[in-house]
Motif scaffolding. Structure first.
Motif, PDB file in Angstrom:
ATOM      1  N   TRP A   1       0.835  -1.200   0.000  1.00 36.54           N
ATOM      2  CA  TRP A   1       0.000   0.000   0.000  1.00 36.54           C
ATOM      3  C   TRP A   1       0.871   1.251   0.000  1.00 36.54           C
ATOM      4  CZ3 TRP A   1      -5.008   0.951  -0.645  1.00 36.54           C
ATOM      5  CH2 TRP A   1      -5.921  -0.074  -0.453  1.00 36.54           C
ATOM      6  N   VAL A   2       0.397   2.280  -0.668  1.00 38.74           N
ATOM      7  CA  VAL A   2       0.962   3.621  -0.585  1.00 38.74           C
ATOM      8  C   VAL A   2      -0.198   4.490  -0.129  1.00 38.74           C
ATOM      9  CG1 VAL A   2       1.979   5.557  -1.825  1.00 38.74           C
ATOM     10  CG2 VAL A   2       2.612   3.215  -2.434  1.00 38.74           C
ATOM     11  N   GLY A   3      -0.160   4.922   1.122  1.00 38.80           N
ATOM     12  CA  GLY A   3      -1.301   5.657   1.671  1.00 38.80           C
ATOM     13  C   GLY A   3      -2.549   4.807   1.559  1.00 38.80           C
ATOM     14  N   TRP A   4      -3.652   5.451   1.218  1.00 42.64           N
ATOM     15  CA  TRP A   4      -4.923   4.755   1.028  1.00 42.64           C
ATOM     16  C   TRP A   4      -5.398   4.879  -0.406  1.00 42.64           C
ATOM     17  CZ3 TRP A   4      -6.710   1.639   4.685  1.00 42.64           C
ATOM     18  CH2 TRP A   4      -6.237   1.824   5.972  1.00 42.64           C
ATOM     19  N   TYR A   5      -4.486   5.225  -1.306  1.00 41.69           N
ATOM     20  CA  TYR A   5      -4.917   5.525  -2.662  1.00 41.69           C
ATOM     21  C   TYR A   5      -4.226   4.720  -3.753  1.00 41.69           C
ATOM     22  CZ  TYR A   5      -0.575   8.104  -3.257  1.00 41.69           C
ATOM     23  OH  TYR A   5       0.743   8.434  -3.351  1.00 41.69           O
ATOM     24  N   ALA A   6      -3.175   3.967  -3.429  1.00 44.69           N
ATOM     25  CA  ALA A   6      -2.407   3.305  -4.488  1.00 44.69           C
ATOM     26  C   ALA A   6      -1.667   2.086  -3.954  1.00 44.69           C
ATOM     27  CB  ALA A   6      -1.399   4.279  -5.100  1.00 44.69           C
ATOM     28  N   PHE A   7      -1.194   1.274  -4.900  1.00 44.37           N
ATOM     29  CA  PHE A   7      -0.304   0.162  -4.588  1.00 44.37           C
ATOM     30  C   PHE A   7       1.025   0.405  -5.279  1.00 44.37           C
ATOM     31  CE2 PHE A   7      -4.398  -2.199  -4.287  1.00 44.37           C
ATOM     32  CZ  PHE A   7      -4.274  -2.603  -2.962  1.00 44.37           C
ATOM     33  N   ARG A   8       2.096   0.034  -4.609  1.00 42.97           N
ATOM     34  CA  ARG A   8       3.421   0.013  -5.230  1.00 42.97           C
ATOM     35  C   ARG A   8       3.662  -1.438  -5.628  1.00 42.97           C
ATOM     36  NH1 ARG A   8       7.557   3.337  -4.788  1.00 42.97           N
ATOM     37  NH2 ARG A   8       6.752   4.236  -2.866  1.00 42.97           N
TER      38      ARG A   8
END
Length: 126
Positions: free
Chosen positions: A86-93
């Protein structure tokens, strides 16, 4: 942090872009979304659609004589996914076996890339 504040009022996250489950194997990544939709992505397609600046520039500047070249020359022949975080609550790395990990796949971007007939995605962006 499932709700966000905007103008003092709580706003519910859009279930279209809220993942509730994820699974992966050596060839695909599957995301179940809160609205009941299931997206199955081929890892090769996700790697070709990497949204990082380097990969995007490669796609946009590929010569017309080589329309299939969408990855840097150092990219492996077959995409292998090493990790998803997760990257924050908006994306995936997505971290690839070749070490590439600079592409942040926003939830909206992933949903827009969904290749199913219902969504009608054309595949990797150009």
């Amino acid at each position: 942090m499932s709700d966000s504040m905007q103008g003092g009022a709580r706003r519910r996250p859009n279930p279209r872009v809220r993942p509730v489950a994820m699974e992966r194997d050596e060839r695909r990544l599957v995301i179940d979304w809160a609205d009941g939709h299931r997206s199955e992505y081929a890892l090769d397609d996700l790697r070709r659609a990497c949204p990082c600046a380097t990969c995007r520039n490669e796609r946009e500047s590929a010569p017309a004589a080589s329309p299939l070249r969408v990855l840097p020359a150092t990219a492996p022949e077959r995409a292998l996914l090493a990790d998803v975080s997760w990257v924050g609550w908006y994306a995936f790395r997505l971290t690839w076996e070749d070490g590439h990990d600079t592409g942040l796949y926003s939830l909206e971007y992933l949903r827009d890339l969904c290749p199913c007939a219902t969504c009608g995605a054309a595949g990797a962006p150009g």
